[in-house]
Design a protein around this motif. Structure first.
Motif, PDB file in Angstrom:
ATOM      1  N   SER A   2       0.777  -1.423   0.000  1.00 37.33           N
ATOM      2  CA  SER A   2      -0.006  -0.013   0.038  1.00 37.33           C
ATOM      3  C   SER A   2       0.838   1.149  -0.063  1.00 37.33           C
ATOM      4  O   SER A   2       2.109   1.084   0.458  1.00 37.33           O
ATOM      5  CB  SER A   2      -0.897  -0.064   1.274  1.00 37.33           C
ATOM      6  OG  SER A   2      -1.931  -1.164   1.196  1.00 37.33           O
ATOM      7  N   SER A  40      -3.937   0.959  -2.636  1.00 32.99           N
ATOM      8  CA  SER A  40      -3.384  -0.191  -3.321  1.00 32.99           C
ATOM      9  C   SER A  40      -2.965   0.188  -4.845  1.00 32.99           C
ATOM     10  O   SER A  40      -3.386   1.289  -5.435  1.00 32.99           O
ATOM     11  CB  SER A  40      -4.243  -1.509  -3.448  1.00 32.99           C
ATOM     12  OG  SER A  40      -5.285  -0.898  -4.418  1.00 32.99           O
ATOM     13  N   GLN A  41      -1.968  -0.519  -5.432  1.00 38.24           N
ATOM     14  CA  GLN A  41      -1.349  -0.247  -6.674  1.00 38.24           C
ATOM     15  C   GLN A  41      -2.747  -0.583  -7.836  1.00 38.24           C
ATOM     16  O   GLN A  41      -2.849   0.229  -8.647  1.00 38.24           O
ATOM     17  CB  GLN A  41      -0.179  -1.423  -7.134  1.00 38.24           C
ATOM     18  CG  GLN A  41       0.924  -1.293  -6.354  1.00 38.24           C
ATOM     19  CD  GLN A  41       1.752  -0.225  -6.570  1.00 38.24           C
ATOM     20  OE1 GLN A  41       1.368   0.581  -7.695  1.00 38.24           O
ATOM     21  NE2 GLN A  41       2.838   0.219  -6.007  1.00 38.24           N
ATOM     22  N   ARG A  42      -3.497  -1.412  -7.705  1.00 37.16           N
ATOM     23  CA  ARG A  42      -4.518  -1.735  -8.514  1.00 37.16           C
ATOM     24  C   ARG A  42      -5.564  -0.578  -8.569  1.00 37.16           C
ATOM     25  O   ARG A  42      -5.911  -0.063  -9.500  1.00 37.16           O
ATOM     26  CB  ARG A  42      -5.313  -2.768  -8.029  1.00 37.16           C
ATOM     27  CG  ARG A  42      -6.278  -3.247  -9.156  1.00 37.16           C
ATOM     28  CD  ARG A  42      -6.862  -4.748  -9.041  1.00 37.16           C
ATOM     29  NE  ARG A  42      -6.359  -5.616 -10.190  1.00 37.16           N
ATOM     30  CZ  ARG A  42      -6.175  -6.910 -10.271  1.00 37.16           C
ATOM     31  NH1 ARG A  42      -6.468  -7.570  -9.154  1.00 37.16           N
ATOM     32  NH2 ARG A  42      -5.608  -7.370 -11.442  1.00 37.16           N
ATOM     33  N   GLN A  43      -5.861   0.201  -7.047  1.00 39.77           N
ATOM     34  CA  GLN A  43      -6.703   1.230  -7.094  1.00 39.77           C
ATOM     35  C   GLN A  43      -6.075   2.380  -7.973  1.00 39.77           C
ATOM     36  O   GLN A  43      -6.813   3.169  -8.397  1.00 39.77           O
ATOM     37  CB  GLN A  43      -6.683   1.422  -5.441  1.00 39.77           C
ATOM     38  CG  GLN A  43      -7.719   0.655  -5.051  1.00 39.77           C
ATOM     39  CD  GLN A  43      -9.431   0.644  -5.330  1.00 39.77           C
ATOM     40  OE1 GLN A  43      -9.689   1.353  -6.119  1.00 39.77           O
ATOM     41  NE2 GLN A  43      -9.723  -0.309  -4.977  1.00 39.77           N
ATOM     42  N   GLN A  45      -3.875   2.254 -10.194  1.00 36.90           N
ATOM     43  CA  GLN A  45      -4.021   2.069 -11.877  1.00 36.90           C
ATOM     44  C   GLN A  45      -5.318   2.333 -12.274  1.00 36.90           C
ATOM     45  O   GLN A  45      -5.556   3.188 -13.551  1.00 36.90           O
ATOM     46  CB  GLN A  45      -3.765   0.391 -12.001  1.00 36.90           C
ATOM     47  CG  GLN A  45      -4.077   0.017 -13.331  1.00 36.90           C
ATOM     48  CD  GLN A  45      -4.233  -1.404 -13.493  1.00 36.90           C
ATOM     49  OE1 GLN A  45      -3.123  -2.086 -13.400  1.00 36.90           O
ATOM     50  NE2 GLN A  45      -5.398  -1.936 -13.535  1.00 36.90           N
ATOM     51  N   ARG A 110     -11.625 -10.552  -3.062  1.00 34.44           N
ATOM     52  CA  ARG A 110     -10.588 -11.737  -3.375  1.00 34.44           C
ATOM     53  C   ARG A 110     -11.275 -13.084  -3.005  1.00 34.44           C
ATOM     54  O   ARG A 110     -12.205 -13.015  -2.010  1.00 34.44           O
ATOM     55  CB  ARG A 110      -9.309 -11.612  -2.342  1.00 34.44           C
ATOM     56  CG  ARG A 110      -8.224 -12.468  -2.961  1.00 34.44           C
ATOM     57  CD  ARG A 110      -7.088 -12.397  -2.252  1.00 34.44           C
ATOM     58  NE  ARG A 110      -6.414 -10.954  -2.633  1.00 34.44           N
ATOM     59  CZ  ARG A 110      -5.908 -10.908  -3.982  1.00 34.44           C
ATOM     60  NH1 ARG A 110      -5.649 -11.648  -4.678  1.00 34.44           N
ATOM     61  NH2 ARG A 110      -5.238  -9.961  -4.052  1.00 34.44           N
ATOM     62  N   ASP A 156     -10.716  -6.467  -0.239  1.00 31.61           N
ATOM     63  CA  ASP A 156      -9.337  -6.508  -0.527  1.00 31.61           C
ATOM     64  C   ASP A 156      -9.127  -5.392  -1.767  1.00 31.61           C
ATOM     65  O   ASP A 156      -9.407  -5.554  -2.730  1.00 31.61           O
ATOM     66  CB  ASP A 156      -8.870  -8.135  -1.086  1.00 31.61           C
ATOM     67  CG  ASP A 156      -7.147  -7.818  -1.250  1.00 31.61           C
ATOM     68  OD1 ASP A 156      -6.784  -6.785  -1.303  1.00 31.61           O
ATOM     69  OD2 ASP A 156      -6.564  -9.072  -1.226  1.00 31.61           O
ATOM     70  N   ASP A 157      -8.350  -4.415  -1.196  1.00 29.29           N
ATOM     71  CA  ASP A 157      -8.194  -3.298  -2.259  1.00 29.29           C
ATOM     72  C   ASP A 157      -7.269  -3.624  -3.367  1.00 29.29           C
ATOM     73  O   ASP A 157      -7.328  -2.811  -4.437  1.00 29.29           O
ATOM     74  CB  ASP A 157      -7.761  -1.989  -1.419  1.00 29.29           C
ATOM     75  CG  ASP A 157      -8.737  -1.337  -0.633  1.00 29.29           C
ATOM     76  OD1 ASP A 157      -9.792  -1.522  -0.552  1.00 29.29           O
ATOM     77  OD2 ASP A 157      -8.253  -0.534   0.401  1.00 29.29           O
ATOM     78  N   SER A 158      -6.509  -4.629  -3.087  1.00 26.80           N
ATOM     79  CA  SER A 158      -5.735  -5.172  -4.625  1.00 26.80           C
ATOM     80  C   SER A 158      -6.276  -6.396  -5.003  1.00 26.80           C
ATOM     81  O   SER A 158      -5.738  -7.014  -5.831  1.00 26.80           O
ATOM     82  CB  SER A 158      -4.368  -5.192  -4.138  1.00 26.80           C
ATOM     83  OG  SER A 158      -4.119  -5.752  -2.814  1.00 26.80           O
ATOM     84  N   ASP A 160      -8.444  -9.611  -6.670  1.00 25.51           N
ATOM     85  CA  ASP A 160      -8.681 -10.130  -8.153  1.00 25.51           C
ATOM     86  C   ASP A 160     -10.044 -10.376  -8.420  1.00 25.51           C
ATOM     87  O   ASP A 160     -10.260 -10.830  -9.748  1.00 25.51           O
ATOM     88  CB  ASP A 160      -7.815 -11.520  -8.221  1.00 25.51           C
ATOM     89  CG  ASP A 160      -8.514 -12.680  -7.222  1.00 25.51           C
ATOM     90  OD1 ASP A 160      -9.529 -12.200  -6.501  1.00 25.51           O
ATOM     91  OD2 ASP A 160      -8.047 -13.653  -6.891  1.00 25.51           O
ATOM     92  N   TYR A 182      -9.465  -1.881 -13.884  1.00 27.13           N
ATOM     93  CA  TYR A 182      -8.604  -2.596 -13.027  1.00 27.13           C
ATOM     94  C   TYR A 182      -8.026  -3.957 -13.567  1.00 27.13           C
ATOM     95  O   TYR A 182      -7.221  -4.383 -13.051  1.00 27.13           O
ATOM     96  CB  TYR A 182      -9.987  -3.250 -11.818  1.00 27.13           C
ATOM     97  CG  TYR A 182     -10.348  -2.130 -11.341  1.00 27.13           C
ATOM     98  CD1 TYR A 182      -9.747  -1.559 -10.114  1.00 27.13           C
ATOM     99  CD2 TYR A 182     -11.633  -1.608 -11.559  1.00 27.13           C
ATOM    100  CE1 TYR A 182     -10.623  -0.600  -9.219  1.00 27.13           C
ATOM    101  CE2 TYR A 182     -12.311  -0.726 -10.611  1.00 27.13           C
ATOM    102  CZ  TYR A 182     -11.604   0.023  -9.754  1.00 27.13           C
ATOM    103  OH  TYR A 182     -12.315   0.941  -9.057  1.00 27.13           O
TER     104      TYR A 182
END
Length: 202
Positions: A2, A40-43, A45, A110, A156-158, A160, A182
């Motif tokens: 994070s 998170s990285q995904r958020q 992105q 997740r 889960d903020d990152s 799947d 995402y």
């Protein structure tokens, strides 16, 4: 891993205030750690892919845009408003369109196992010939929180799996937008192609 608001801002090339405002408006989800936000990285992105200037669309405009993209028609607007919205949809960048429509609708979750994750494979994956392993799963439901709980998907903020609040008739459009925002690079590219075609058809 994070990132703090200042780290996220540096990565995106914006101010910390803009990143915190994006979290407050629902454009991205951030975990709260005391008084601070953790991103998170995904958020990040998703924020990078879907950022836009100007006012956010109303819920009526969002729904009408979904109707137009999914079916080509909507009864929610007057003919003048409908014509203006069609023009906005056709001329918008894919990221701007996804950002306007997904705002406040998506949580990342997740799955507890790969078998469960496979049940949320996007129909766009199959259409575009994307592999079924890895990648992002998508769950569309009118009561997204309840559907995610029933499927035993943990927040889960990152995560799947993108859980998106929306109607079944808008499934493909919402799946494409979630994959654009995402998904990995291949999913994003395939979703952008699909959404561009849908925009031209409006």
């Amino acid at each position: 891993m994070s990132l703090s608001a200042s780290q996220a801002a540096k990565k995106l090339g914006v101010s910390s205030r803009q990143v915190r405002r994006a979290a407050a408006s629902g454009r991205i989800v951030a975990a709260k750690v005391g008084a601070a936000h953790a991103f998170s990285q995904r958020q990040l992105q998703a924020l990078e892919r879907t950022s836009h200037r100007g006012r956010d669309w109303s819920s009526t405009t969002q729904e009408a845009a979904l109707d137009l993209l999914a079916t080509g028609a909507t009864t929610m607007l007057t003919s003048t408003e409908r014509s203006r919205l069609k023009q906005r949809i056709r001329s918008a960048e894919v990221g701007v369109l996804a950002g306007q429509i997904l705002r406040g609708r998506v949580t990342l979750r997740r799955a507890v196992s790969d078998e469960i994750k496979k049940t949320f494979r996007s129909t766009l994956d199959a259409e575009r010939g994307l592999s079924s392993g890895g990648g992002l799963g998508v769950l569309i439901a009118e009561d997204a929180t309840r559907a995610a709980r029933r499927a035993r998907l943990g927040l889960d903020d990152s995560g799947d799996i993108a859980v998106v609040e929306g109607a079944e008739m808008h499934r493909k459009v919402l799946e494409a937008m979630a994959l654009f925002a995402y998904g990995d690079a291949r999913e994003c590219s395939a979703a952008a192609e699909w959404l561009s075609a849908a925009q031209r058809a409006v």
